[in-house]
Design an enzyme around this catalytic site. Structure first.
Site, PDB file in Angstrom:
ATOM      1  N   SER A   1      33.447  74.684  -2.985  1.00  0.00           N
ATOM      2  CA  SER A   1      33.862  75.891  -3.708  1.00  0.00           C
ATOM      3  C   SER A   1      32.645  76.771  -3.927  1.00  0.00           C
ATOM      4  CB  SER A   1      34.472  75.502  -5.055  1.00  0.00           C
ATOM      5  OG  SER A   1      34.411  76.606  -5.926  1.00  0.00           O
TER       6      SER A   1
ATOM      7  N   HIS B   1      36.004  76.971   0.285  1.00  0.00           N
ATOM      8  CA  HIS B   1      37.009  77.193  -0.755  1.00  0.00           C
ATOM      9  C   HIS B   1      36.591  78.425  -1.570  1.00  0.00           C
ATOM     10  CE1 HIS B   1      40.207  75.828  -3.501  1.00  0.00           C
ATOM     11  NE2 HIS B   1      39.392  76.151  -4.494  1.00  0.00           N
TER      12      HIS B   1
ATOM     13  N   ASP C   1      37.426  80.832  -4.592  1.00  0.00           N
ATOM     14  CA  ASP C   1      38.166  80.889  -5.865  1.00  0.00           C
ATOM     15  C   ASP C   1      38.280  82.312  -6.390  1.00  0.00           C
ATOM     16  OD1 ASP C   1      38.824  78.138  -6.536  1.00  0.00           O
ATOM     17  OD2 ASP C   1      36.671  77.805  -6.690  1.00  0.00           O
TER      18      ASP C   1
ATOM     19  N   MET D   1      39.643  84.685  -9.352  1.00  0.00           N
ATOM     20  CA  MET D   1      40.107  84.670 -10.756  1.00  0.00           C
ATOM     21  C   MET D   1      40.176  86.088 -11.295  1.00  0.00           C
ATOM     22  SD  MET D   1      37.877  81.517 -12.234  1.00  0.00           S
ATOM     23  CE  MET D   1      37.622  80.013 -11.275  1.00  0.00           C
TER      24      MET D   1
ATOM     25  N   HIS E   1      41.937  80.367  -2.843  1.00  0.00           N
ATOM     26  CA  HIS E   1      42.671  79.823  -3.995  1.00  0.00           C
ATOM     27  C   HIS E   1      42.855  80.958  -4.998  1.00  0.00           C
ATOM     28  CE1 HIS E   1      42.444  76.860  -7.682  1.00  0.00           C
ATOM     29  NE2 HIS E   1      43.597  77.506  -7.599  1.00  0.00           N
TER      30      HIS E   1
ATOM     31  N   MET F   1      43.887  82.498  -8.293  1.00  0.00           N
ATOM     32  CA  MET F   1      44.210  82.254  -9.701  1.00  0.00           C
ATOM     33  C   MET F   1      44.423  83.635 -10.306  1.00  0.00           C
ATOM     34  SD  MET F   1      41.397  79.257 -10.255  1.00  0.00           S
ATOM     35  CE  MET F   1      40.518  79.701  -8.771  1.00  0.00           C
TER      36      MET F   1
ATOM     37  N   MET G   1      45.477  70.557  -8.985  1.00  0.00           N
ATOM     38  CA  MET G   1      44.295  70.789  -9.827  1.00  0.00           C
ATOM     39  C   MET G   1      44.002  69.530 -10.632  1.00  0.00           C
ATOM     40  SD  MET G   1      43.362  73.838  -9.118  1.00  0.00           S
ATOM     41  CE  MET G   1      41.972  73.870 -10.266  1.00  0.00           C
TER      42      MET G   1
ATOM     43  N   PHE H   1      37.112  77.463 -14.406  1.00  0.00           N
ATOM     44  CA  PHE H   1      35.665  77.235 -14.433  1.00  0.00           C
ATOM     45  C   PHE H   1      35.276  76.072 -13.537  1.00  0.00           C
ATOM     46  CE2 PHE H   1      37.115  78.975 -18.422  1.00  0.00           C
ATOM     47  CZ  PHE H   1      36.292  80.092 -18.565  1.00  0.00           C
TER      48      PHE H   1
ATOM     49  N   GLY I   1      32.472  72.937 -12.757  1.00  0.00           N
ATOM     50  CA  GLY I   1      31.669  72.015 -13.558  1.00  0.00           C
ATOM     51  C   GLY I   1      32.413  71.256 -14.644  1.00  0.00           C
TER      52      GLY I   1
ATOM     53  N   ASP J   1      41.402  69.596  -6.406  1.00  0.00           N
ATOM     54  CA  ASP J   1      40.357  70.564  -6.794  1.00  0.00           C
ATOM     55  C   ASP J   1      39.964  70.373  -8.254  1.00  0.00           C
ATOM     56  OD1 ASP J   1      38.776  72.818  -7.199  1.00  0.00           O
ATOM     57  OD2 ASP J   1      40.372  74.269  -6.818  1.00  0.00           O
TER      58      ASP J   1
ATOM     59  N   GLY K   1      36.180  68.782 -10.461  1.00  0.00           N
ATOM     60  CA  GLY K   1      35.470  67.592 -10.944  1.00  0.00           C
ATOM     61  C   GLY K   1      35.272  66.500  -9.910  1.00  0.00           C
TER      62      GLY K   1
ATOM     63  N   SER L   1      30.366  72.289  -8.071  1.00  0.00           N
ATOM     64  CA  SER L   1      29.092  71.955  -8.715  1.00  0.00           C
ATOM     65  C   SER L   1      28.424  70.741  -8.076  1.00  0.00           C
ATOM     66  CB  SER L   1      29.304  71.748 -10.216  1.00  0.00           C
ATOM     67  OG  SER L   1      30.369  70.862 -10.452  1.00  0.00           O
TER      68      SER L   1
HETATM   69  C1  DX5 Z   1      38.440  75.837 -10.853  1.00  0.00           C
HETATM   70  C2  DX5 Z   1      38.267  76.105  -9.382  1.00  0.00           C
HETATM   71  C3  DX5 Z   1      37.550  75.024  -8.637  1.00  0.00           C
HETATM   72  C4  DX5 Z   1      36.168  74.763  -9.137  1.00  0.00           C
HETATM   73  C5  DX5 Z   1      35.676  73.454  -8.634  1.00  0.00           C
HETATM   74  O1  DX5 Z   1      39.296  76.765 -11.386  1.00  0.00           O
HETATM   75  O2  DX5 Z   1      39.513  76.266  -8.758  1.00  0.00           O
HETATM   76  O3  DX5 Z   1      37.574  75.260  -7.240  1.00  0.00           O
HETATM   77  O4  DX5 Z   1      35.273  75.765  -8.762  1.00  0.00           O
HETATM   78  O5  DX5 Z   1      34.413  73.257  -9.167  1.00  0.00           O
HETATM   79  P1  DX5 Z   1      33.878  71.819  -9.563  1.00  0.00           P
HETATM   80  O6  DX5 Z   1      33.822  71.023  -8.306  1.00  0.00           O
HETATM   81  O7  DX5 Z   1      32.543  72.112 -10.123  1.00  0.00           O
HETATM   82  O8  DX5 Z   1      34.839  71.242 -10.561  1.00  0.00           O
HETATM   83 ZN    ZN Z   2      39.658  76.238  -6.551  1.00  0.00          ZN
END
Ligand code: DX5
Ligand code: ZN
Length: 229
Positions: A9, A34, A36, A38, A67, A69, A138, A144, A146, A180, A182, A203
């Site tokens: 990501s 990936h 993201d 938002m 992705h 959001m 998810m 976010f 991390g 997706d 953690g 992360s």
């Molecule tokens: C969260 C995102 C993820 C996120 C993953 O809303 O969709 O793609 O960036 O980041 P880590 O791997 O750090 O959880």
């Molecule tokens: Zn994502």
């Protein structure tokens, strides 16, 4: 052998050097990018849009997994298609007409998928599998990078896996199962064992700081999956 498709990501990449980060992470072994998106409406954070997708597109030939959001969804789909998305996923709750949004994406020749938050039930799948190329579960609440992996996701992954195996037997069609949030070398094996084939990690990969580090983290992730047998 189990499939282990890794989709870093870019949320955790260095945004001032985004093009270089994209080519570095692919050279380091990433399968997909990936991306993201938002909107500070569907999720409480704001990131990037189609212009940035267009800007990074020349930096890699790897598939870009967008992705969304964002809410609403449909009005922005054409712009992401035009900017070069290979796959587009959106959250079930963010579209008033899920079936229409899926069709809009697929009619553009792009792979389409539904995203399920940790608390979203799987019932959205009941009548839509024929129109879905990818399911994204998810394992954190979106918004976010991390955050910590939410454990009950594993049960959900297993439930979707069972459903997709049955669907493949009946139709011969494969649907990607992506997780997706953690994910890191220490927990990817459990996610793979539950049945996922595609793994987003932000992360864990970009936190390594440089290309050799990205390669090392992805190697550890793949090894953990291989070790499952
Ligand atoms: C969260 C995102 C993820 C996120 C993953 O809303 O969709 O793609 O960036 O980041 P880590 O791997 O750090 O959880
Ligand atoms: Zn994502």
């Amino acid at each position: 052998m189990r499939t282990c498709r890794i989709a870093p990501s870019i949320l955790s990449a260095d945004f001032a050097r985004l093009g270089q980060e994209v080519s570095d992470v692919v050279e380091a072994g990433a399968d997909w990018i990936h991306f993201d998106v938002m909107d500070n409406h569907y999720v409480p954070n704001l990131t990037v849009g189609p212009q940035v997708l267009k800007a990074i597109r020349p930096y890699t030939q790897a598939p870009i997994d967008v992705h969304l959001m964002i809410e609403p969804v449909d009005s922005l789909i054409p712009a992401f298609v035009k900017a070069g998305a290979d796959l587009i996923t959106f959250h079930c709750e963010a579209s008033k007409h899920v079936d229409r949004s899926l069709q809009l994406i697929r009619d553009s020749g792009v792979k389409a998928g539904l995203v399920f938050n940790p608390a979203t039930p799987l019932t959205y799948l009941d009548y839509e599998l024929d129109r879905i190329d990818i399911i994204l579960l998810m394992s954190v609440n979106p918004g976010f990078g991390g955050q910590s992996f939410i454990e009950p996701t594993l049960e959900k992954v297993a439930a979707v896996r069972a459903r997709l195996d049955k669907y493949r037997e009946e139709t011969g069609r494969d649907i990607f199962l992506e997780v997706d949030g953690g994910i890191k070398p220490s927990n990817i094996a459990r996610v793979a064992a539950a049945g996922a084939d595609t793994f987003v990690a932000g992360s864990a990969i970009f936190g390594a700081g440089h290309k050799a580090g990205y390669a090392d983290v992805m190697k550890q992730m793949r090894q953990a999956v291989v070790d499952l047998g």
